[in-house]
Motif scaffolding. Structure first.
Motif, PDB file in Angstrom:
ATOM      1  N   ALA A 156      50.282  41.864  46.580  1.00 62.57           N
ATOM      2  CA  ALA A 156      51.497  42.343  45.905  1.00 62.57           C
ATOM      3  C   ALA A 156      51.983  43.614  46.586  1.00 62.57           C
ATOM      4  O   ALA A 156      51.190  44.431  47.049  1.00 62.57           O
ATOM      5  CB  ALA A 156      51.210  42.610  44.435  1.00 62.57           C
ATOM      6  N   ASP A 157      53.294  43.774  46.648  1.00 61.96           N
ATOM      7  CA  ASP A 157      53.891  44.968  47.251  1.00 61.96           C
ATOM      8  C   ASP A 157      54.047  46.016  46.154  1.00 61.96           C
ATOM      9  O   ASP A 157      54.835  45.844  45.223  1.00 61.96           O
ATOM     10  CB  ASP A 157      55.251  44.617  47.850  1.00 61.96           C
ATOM     11  CG  ASP A 157      55.857  45.782  48.638  1.00 61.96           C
ATOM     12  OD1 ASP A 157      55.430  46.931  48.424  1.00 61.96           O
ATOM     13  OD2 ASP A 157      56.766  45.523  49.457  1.00 61.96           O
ATOM     14  N   LEU A 158      53.305  47.119  46.288  1.00 62.08           N
ATOM     15  CA  LEU A 158      53.300  48.157  45.258  1.00 62.08           C
ATOM     16  C   LEU A 158      53.893  49.472  45.757  1.00 62.08           C
ATOM     17  O   LEU A 158      53.671  50.518  45.148  1.00 62.08           O
ATOM     18  CB  LEU A 158      51.868  48.387  44.777  1.00 62.08           C
ATOM     19  CG  LEU A 158      51.285  47.262  43.910  1.00 62.08           C
ATOM     20  CD1 LEU A 158      49.769  47.340  43.863  1.00 62.08           C
ATOM     21  CD2 LEU A 158      51.848  47.335  42.505  1.00 62.08           C
ATOM     22  N   ILE A 159      54.667  49.437  46.808  1.00 63.32           N
ATOM     23  CA  ILE A 159      55.217  50.675  47.343  1.00 63.32           C
ATOM     24  C   ILE A 159      56.105  51.355  46.288  1.00 63.32           C
ATOM     25  O   ILE A 159      57.006  50.745  45.712  1.00 63.32           O
ATOM     26  CB  ILE A 159      56.009  50.410  48.643  1.00 63.32           C
ATOM     27  CG1 ILE A 159      56.307  51.719  49.368  1.00 63.32           C
ATOM     28  CG2 ILE A 159      57.295  49.650  48.382  1.00 63.32           C
ATOM     29  CD1 ILE A 159      56.844  51.533  50.783  1.00 63.32           C
ATOM     30  N   LEU A 199      56.638  44.459  43.516  1.00 59.21           N
ATOM     31  CA  LEU A 199      56.650  45.468  42.460  1.00 59.21           C
ATOM     32  C   LEU A 199      57.121  46.796  43.039  1.00 59.21           C
ATOM     33  O   LEU A 199      56.790  47.860  42.534  1.00 59.21           O
ATOM     34  CB  LEU A 199      55.244  45.599  41.857  1.00 59.21           C
ATOM     35  CG  LEU A 199      54.759  44.380  41.062  1.00 59.21           C
ATOM     36  CD1 LEU A 199      53.249  44.438  40.856  1.00 59.21           C
ATOM     37  CD2 LEU A 199      55.466  44.297  39.714  1.00 59.21           C
ATOM     38  N   ARG A 200      57.924  46.703  44.081  1.00 56.51           N
ATOM     39  CA  ARG A 200      58.430  47.890  44.764  1.00 56.51           C
ATOM     40  C   ARG A 200      59.235  48.755  43.791  1.00 56.51           C
ATOM     41  O   ARG A 200      60.225  48.305  43.218  1.00 56.51           O
ATOM     42  CB  ARG A 200      59.317  47.488  45.943  1.00 56.51           C
ATOM     43  CG  ARG A 200      58.578  46.743  47.042  1.00 56.51           C
ATOM     44  CD  ARG A 200      59.538  46.169  48.069  1.00 56.51           C
ATOM     45  NE  ARG A 200      60.232  47.207  48.826  1.00 56.51           N
ATOM     46  CZ  ARG A 200      59.771  47.742  49.952  1.00 56.51           C
ATOM     47  NH1 ARG A 200      58.612  47.346  50.461  1.00 56.51           N
ATOM     48  NH2 ARG A 200      60.458  48.666  50.584  1.00 56.51           N
ATOM     49  N   GLY A 201      58.791  49.990  43.599  1.00 59.33           N
ATOM     50  CA  GLY A 201      59.516  50.904  42.734  1.00 59.33           C
ATOM     51  C   GLY A 201      59.506  50.556  41.266  1.00 59.33           C
ATOM     52  O   GLY A 201      60.262  51.142  40.478  1.00 59.33           O
ATOM     53  N   ALA A 202      58.656  49.625  40.865  1.00 59.99           N
ATOM     54  CA  ALA A 202      58.617  49.222  39.454  1.00 59.99           C
ATOM     55  C   ALA A 202      58.011  50.321  38.582  1.00 59.99           C
ATOM     56  O   ALA A 202      57.112  51.044  39.009  1.00 59.99           O
ATOM     57  CB  ALA A 202      57.816  47.933  39.299  1.00 59.99           C
TER      58      ALA A 202
END
Length: 266
Positions: free
Chosen positions: A212-215, A194-197
């Protein structure tokens, strides 16, 4: 890499600009002290920021850049004592903030055991970034931060992929996706990117966000509701920051990574 306001000269309240909006009750140009800043550099309405129309302040995090600029770059001499330093200090602060954010991410990546193949490169990058934060004001302002972000992000992405590769099943890729207002309640997003979402006002209630990747994911909302994380499981969520949590909505059932705190307004 955590804000220590007691050792900062109120830099976020002076150096940065903000516009009257749902986030701020008034407009303020960069370099002008906020009307709520006291002589001791503390906020006069700190415990009532949301009630007084300043929720934007509650979701800002300098990652410790404020005290680094105040106590290291400028040796503990504040801009009121030495007005000639003010302009330089206010220019350095936003750059330092970005460097400290990168330090935060790189440090987290070094704590990820599955990312061991990139740990050596991460340690090198971390040492380089730390050295840059200790340079003089003129050198810091001249840094190409975008180039630095690109270099570090390559390592962070590799670390993320190594961690998420251990998650069983198919992992969803929503990198940079427009998920504004999306109905994702109870969704299986374990190990997802979810990078940049854009997750503004998204319903993530009860969602599985483990690993989850939330960066860089945007969890804010224009009407101050924020993305809904009530009951969501964020165990092992990658590169999630306190500022992102502060911008969202959650509750006692929201499971957080151990390094982060439950926001007071949840």
């Amino acid at each position: 890499m955590q804000a220590d306001c007691a050792n900062c000269f109120g830099l976020c309240c002076v150096a940065l600009s903000f516009a009257r909006s749902a986030d701020f009750a008034v407009s303020k140009p960069a370099g002008q002290p906020c009307s709520n800043l006291q002589q001791d550099f503390r906020c006069g309405i700190h415990t009532q920021l949301r009630d007084e129309g300043y929720p934007g302040c509650t979701v800002f995090d300098c990652f410790g850049a404020g005290q680094k600029v105040s106590q290291v770059t400028f040796g503990g001499t504040d801009w009121r004592q030495a007005p000639r330093t003010a302009r330089s200090m206010f220019e350095v602060f936003p750059v330092m903030r970005q460097l400290h954010e990168l330090l935060w991410y790189a440090t987290e990546a070094l704590d990820l055991a599955p990312a061991r193949p990139v740990h050596e490169e991460l340690r090198t990058a971390l040492a380089h970034l730390d050295g840059l934060t200790r340079a003089d004001a003129e050198s810091i302002v001249q840094l190409d931060v975008n180039a630095l972000r690109g270099e570090v992000n390559t390592l962070l992405l590799r670390a993320s992929e190594l961690v998420r590769a251990r998650v069983p099943g198919r992992r969803k890729n929503h990198r940079g996706a427009d998920l504004i207002g999306a109905k994702l309640s109870g969704a299986d997003l374990r190990g997802a990117s979810l990078r940049g979402a854009l997750l503004v006002a998204a319903d993530l209630g009860g969602a599985d966000l483990r690993d989850a990747d939330l960066i860089g994911a945007d969890l804010r909302d224009a009407d101050l509701r924020g993305a809904d994380l009530r009951g969501a499981d964020l165990t092992g969520a990658l590169f999630l920051t306190q500022a992102q949590l502060n911008a969202a909505r959650g509750d006692a059932a929201t499971v957080l990574p151990p390094a982060l705190s439950r926001p007071a307004h949840w």
